[in-house]
Design a protein around this motif. Structure first.
Motif, PDB file in Angstrom:
ATOM      1  N   ASN A   1       0.821  -1.209   0.000  1.00 25.06           N
ATOM      2  CA  ASN A   1       0.000   0.000   0.000  1.00 25.06           C
ATOM      3  C   ASN A   1       0.860   1.267   0.000  1.00 25.06           C
ATOM      4  N   TYR A   2       1.984   1.249   0.732  1.00 23.48           N
ATOM      5  CA  TYR A   2       2.884   2.406   0.714  1.00 23.48           C
ATOM      6  C   TYR A   2       3.475   2.584  -0.685  1.00 23.48           C
ATOM      7  N   ALA A   3       3.747   1.477  -1.375  1.00 18.12           N
ATOM      8  CA  ALA A   3       4.248   1.579  -2.749  1.00 18.12           C
ATOM      9  C   ALA A   3       3.239   2.300  -3.631  1.00 18.12           C
ATOM     10  N   SER A   4       1.965   1.976  -3.475  1.00 19.55           N
ATOM     11  CA  SER A   4       0.939   2.651  -4.279  1.00 19.55           C
ATOM     12  C   SER A   4       0.832   4.119  -3.882  1.00 19.55           C
ATOM     13  N   GLU A   5       0.994   4.440  -2.604  1.00 19.69           N
ATOM     14  CA  GLU A   5       0.949   5.833  -2.158  1.00 19.69           C
ATOM     15  C   GLU A   5       2.102   6.640  -2.740  1.00 19.69           C
ATOM     16  N   LEU A   6       3.277   6.002  -2.887  1.00 22.53           N
ATOM     17  CA  LEU A   6       4.448   6.714  -3.407  1.00 22.53           C
ATOM     18  C   LEU A   6       4.304   7.087  -4.873  1.00 22.53           C
ATOM     19  N   LEU A   7       3.310   6.526  -5.543  1.00 25.21           N
ATOM     20  CA  LEU A   7       3.053   6.882  -6.934  1.00 25.21           C
ATOM     21  C   LEU A   7       2.085   8.056  -7.065  1.00 25.21           C
ATOM     22  N   THR A   8       1.646   8.594  -5.919  1.00 26.17           N
ATOM     23  CA  THR A   8       0.705   9.715  -5.920  1.00 26.17           C
ATOM     24  C   THR A   8       1.375  10.987  -5.418  1.00 26.17           C
TER      25      THR A   8
ATOM     26  N   ASP B   1      -4.757  -3.094  26.332  1.00 25.01           N
ATOM     27  CA  ASP B   1      -5.901  -3.650  25.607  1.00 25.01           C
ATOM     28  C   ASP B   1      -5.913  -3.174  24.158  1.00 25.01           C
ATOM     29  N   PHE B   2      -5.492  -1.926  23.948  1.00 31.91           N
ATOM     30  CA  PHE B   2      -5.467  -1.328  22.610  1.00 31.91           C
ATOM     31  C   PHE B   2      -4.127  -0.631  22.404  1.00 31.91           C
ATOM     32  N   PHE B   3      -3.685  -0.560  21.143  1.00 24.25           N
ATOM     33  CA  PHE B   3      -2.440   0.129  20.816  1.00 24.25           C
ATOM     34  C   PHE B   3      -2.746   1.177  19.758  1.00 24.25           C
ATOM     35  N   MET B   4      -2.340   2.423  20.016  1.00 26.07           N
ATOM     36  CA  MET B   4      -2.669   3.542  19.132  1.00 26.07           C
ATOM     37  C   MET B   4      -1.565   3.803  18.108  1.00 26.07           C
ATOM     38  N   MET B   5      -1.956   3.828  16.819  1.00 24.18           N
ATOM     39  CA  MET B   5      -1.039   4.206  15.736  1.00 24.18           C
ATOM     40  C   MET B   5      -1.804   5.050  14.704  1.00 24.18           C
ATOM     41  N   PRO B   6      -2.193   6.272  15.065  1.00 20.36           N
ATOM     42  CA  PRO B   6      -2.966   7.117  14.134  1.00 20.36           C
ATOM     43  C   PRO B   6      -2.063   7.898  13.185  1.00 20.36           C
ATOM     44  N   SER B   7      -1.170   7.200  12.498  1.00 21.03           N
ATOM     45  CA  SER B   7      -0.102   7.836  11.731  1.00 21.03           C
ATOM     46  C   SER B   7      -0.628   8.662  10.552  1.00 21.03           C
ATOM     47  N   ILE B   8       0.053   9.750  10.279  1.00 20.19           N
ATOM     48  CA  ILE B   8      -0.227  10.533   9.076  1.00 20.19           C
ATOM     49  C   ILE B   8       0.239   9.739   7.856  1.00 20.19           C
ATOM     50  N   PHE B   9       1.409   9.117   7.954  1.00 15.72           N
ATOM     51  CA  PHE B   9       1.846   8.124   6.967  1.00 15.72           C
ATOM     52  C   PHE B   9       2.675   7.086   7.718  1.00 15.72           C
ATOM     53  N   GLU B  10       2.710   5.872   7.199  1.00 13.78           N
ATOM     54  CA  GLU B  10       3.418   4.777   7.881  1.00 13.78           C
ATOM     55  C   GLU B  10       3.845   3.764   6.821  1.00 13.78           C
ATOM     56  N   PRO B  11       5.115   3.806   6.394  1.00 14.25           N
ATOM     57  CA  PRO B  11       5.558   2.918   5.314  1.00 14.25           C
ATOM     58  C   PRO B  11       5.181   1.448   5.546  1.00 14.25           C
ATOM     59  N   CYS B  12       5.515   0.930   6.698  1.00 16.33           N
ATOM     60  CA  CYS B  12       5.056  -0.423   7.044  1.00 16.33           C
ATOM     61  C   CYS B  12       4.476  -0.434   8.449  1.00 16.33           C
ATOM     62  N   GLY B  13       5.290  -0.023   9.396  1.00 19.47           N
ATOM     63  CA  GLY B  13       4.889  -0.115  10.795  1.00 19.47           C
ATOM     64  C   GLY B  13       5.256  -1.479  11.343  1.00 19.47           C
ATOM     65  N   LEU B  14       5.767  -1.494  12.564  1.00 19.02           N
ATOM     66  CA  LEU B  14       6.087  -2.745  13.238  1.00 19.02           C
ATOM     67  C   LEU B  14       5.245  -2.940  14.486  1.00 19.02           C
TER      68      LEU B  14
ATOM     69  N   ALA C   1      -5.760   4.305   8.082  1.00 15.92           N
ATOM     70  CA  ALA C   1      -5.650   3.436   6.902  1.00 15.92           C
ATOM     71  C   ALA C   1      -4.614   3.977   5.928  1.00 15.92           C
ATOM     72  N   VAL C   2      -3.344   3.863   6.315  1.00 18.79           N
ATOM     73  CA  VAL C   2      -2.249   4.316   5.461  1.00 18.79           C
ATOM     74  C   VAL C   2      -1.156   3.253   5.448  1.00 18.79           C
ATOM     75  N   GLY C   3      -0.385   3.221   4.350  1.00 22.97           N
ATOM     76  CA  GLY C   3       0.798   2.384   4.258  1.00 22.97           C
ATOM     77  C   GLY C   3       0.560   0.956   4.686  1.00 22.97           C
ATOM     78  N   GLY C   4       1.546   0.429   5.429  1.00 19.26           N
ATOM     79  CA  GLY C   4       1.479  -0.942   5.880  1.00 19.26           C
ATOM     80  C   GLY C   4       0.421  -1.194   6.930  1.00 19.26           C
ATOM     81  N   LEU C   5      -0.070  -0.130   7.572  1.00 20.67           N
ATOM     82  CA  LEU C   5      -1.152  -0.305   8.545  1.00 20.67           C
ATOM     83  C   LEU C   5      -2.390  -0.828   7.830  1.00 20.67           C
ATOM     84  N   LYS C   6      -2.661  -0.295   6.660  1.00 22.52           N
ATOM     85  CA  LYS C   6      -3.825  -0.735   5.881  1.00 22.52           C
ATOM     86  C   LYS C   6      -3.637  -2.154   5.365  1.00 22.52           C
ATOM     87  N   ASP C   7      -2.385  -2.559   5.143  1.00 23.19           N
ATOM     88  CA  ASP C   7      -2.104  -3.906   4.646  1.00 23.19           C
ATOM     89  C   ASP C   7      -2.221  -4.973   5.729  1.00 23.19           C
TER      90      ASP C   7
END
Length: 492
Positions: A226-233, A377-390, A406-412
């Protein structure tokens, strides 16, 4: 060349176990290990920093000279050998460039000569390969720090028989960091500093290291589809879309894996109680231990955790505006990280106001990171962009439901509960809007309070989401083979 066994030179500015500031280091450890397990021969080259772990065990193997031109003296450096589980790790040792307190800077400020430092590192890595007599099939470069390597292969080393069959791959782990420097920092490499090609020196005055790597490598990839597709925009490319589009036929996204040797609730030695998806009682005990560790009351309320660098990228522009409203709910929040002083100031002020609900730890602790993954119980990652995320991968492994944008690797990797409850493993929102974040945090709170059995089902389902490095390594193996079958003629 044995088509089943490749010789791979892996060049990275950091390697987990030796040096680390972020996810690049994790990849530079895990991927070579998995490639070795597939039968390939790997050599890793990295800077020999002052702060490098295990440097006292290094053995000097070479003393080399980097020739510049007649206007300045040669640069002498040594090569220090270490081992990563049997893989040779070669440290480029030069006191002027690497005998410093930080890897890239100090006190949140980059070293002003980083362009020169990593131009030197790129050339020194290739000279080290020659000295080692390790003629690679693939030279795998990582991020802007190694962006000059593909260019040097097609200029200085173009007629060098040692590299005749070598192909280059560059992985962009975060294309927001491009390594843009004044031309003056490149004087030690005359074929770069005197270059008249706009693709290399823009306006004949500055260089973008990542751009050069992307344009001159034989294959280019990033760390999630998904980050690869974002990099084309235009919106998602950090100003690099035209360059990725130019290489679109040689460009792909390969999702990072998770190192389950370090991040598994069944075997994790850094958490007080182990557990698995069949029995989460140990997770409840880890939650109580986490609450005690950070000074929160051990009560039955949802705990939201977050571990990250304190940067705008990680979504603090969304978090801070709604934090006061969110903390009026019956919740607990723990944020661990360091970085931007303005973000630190906001979080410190809010933590002092909500002492019984919010703890902010202005530091990084590996031990506490593991406990937060296990006990939240929950982990927050509300990233503006996130190439993959670990961290979302770690969270899934521990049954800690990720709340992501729903960005980058978070969406994947995260499947939203409201979109697909049967297969979900977390929560996801789309718009970079503080109120959207607040809504999804409240949605998770409702699940915790009103549907505990459904919450448990979702946790167990999350723990069955696996992202193995062995799978990622096979994708890289195919990328390498594609690179070796190229029949391209480059101008130089």
């Amino acid at each position: 060349m044995d088509s089943h066994k490749l010789k791979i030179l892996f060049i990275s500015s950091e390697v987990e176990g030796f040096s680390k500031t972020g996810g690049l280091a994790d990849v530079a450890k895990s991927l070579p290990l998995e490639l070795r397990n597939l039968g390939h021969e790997i050599v890793i080259v990295t800077p020999f920093y002052r702060t490098l772990n295990h440097r006292e065990h290094a053995q000097q193997t070479h003393l080399l000279n980097l020739h510049t031109d007649s206007s300045r003296p040669d640069i002498q450096f040594s090569v220090q050998e270490l081992s990563l589980d049997g893989i040779k790790v070669l440290g480029i040792d030069n006191a002027h460039y690497f005998d410093r307190p930080g890897l890239y800077g100090e006190d949140n400020n980059a070293y002003p000569d980083n362009g020169e430092r990593f131009a030197f590192f790129s050339l020194a890595a290739l000279l080290t390969t020659l000295a080692e007599d390790f003629s690679p099939d693939i030279i795998h470069c990582n991020d802007w720090h190694t962006g000059l390597v593909p260019y040097l292969l097609k200029t200085r080393f173009y007629n060098n028989s040692f590299f005749t069959n070598s192909k280059t791959v560059i992985t962009s782990h975060n294309s927001a960091f491009q390594g843009i420097f004044e031309k003056s920092q490149l004087n030690l490499i005359p074929e770069v500093s005197a270059c008249m090609d706009e693709r290399v020196l823009e306006n004949y005055s500055y260089i973008n290291f990542l751009k050069v790597g992307v344009l001159y490598a034989d294959k280019v990839n990033t760390v999630s589809p998904n980050y690869a597709s974002e990099l084309l925009t235009t919106l998602g490319s950090h100003g690099m879309s035209n360059h990725f589009i130019e290489r679109i036929h040689d460009f792909q996204g390969i999702l990072n894996g998770c190192d389950y040797n370090d991040w598994s609730p069944e075997t994790d030695k850094l958490i007080p109680f182990n557990f698995d998806s069949n029995d989460l009682s140990g997770k409840d005990k880890c939650k109580a231990a986490l609450q005690k560790e950070v000074g929160l009351e051990a009560i039955d309320v949802p705990v939201y955790g977050m571990v990250c660098r304190l940067t705008d990228q990680k979504g603090f522009g969304l978090i801070i505006p709604i934090l006061d409203r969110f903390l009026k709910h019956n919740v607990q929040l723990i944020i661990v990280g360091s970085g931007d002083p303005s973000i630190t100031g906001h979080l410190t002020a809010l933590a002092s106001h909500y002492k019984d609900k919010f703890k902010f730890i202005d530091a990084y602790s590996n031990e506490l990171s593991h406990l937060i993954e296990a006990g939240s119980d929950f982990f927050m990652m509300p990233s503006i962009f996130e190439p993959c995320g670990l961290n979302q991968l770690y969270s899934l492994a521990y049954g800690t439901l990720p709340i992501v944008r729903a960005v980058g690797g978070l969406k994947d990797t995260v499947i939203d509960y409201d979109q697909d409850p049967d297969n979900a493993n977390g929560f996801m929102f789309y718009d970079p809007n503080p109120n959207q974040l607040l809504n999804i945090l409240r949605r998770a709170l409702l699940l915790y309070i009103e549907q505990p059995e459904e919450m448990l089902r979702l946790q167990k389902q999350a723990m069955k989401s696996h992202f193995y490095w062995s799978d990622s390594a096979k994708h890289y193996e195919r990328l390498y083979q594609d690179a070796l079958h190229l029949d391209q003629h480059w101008e130089n």
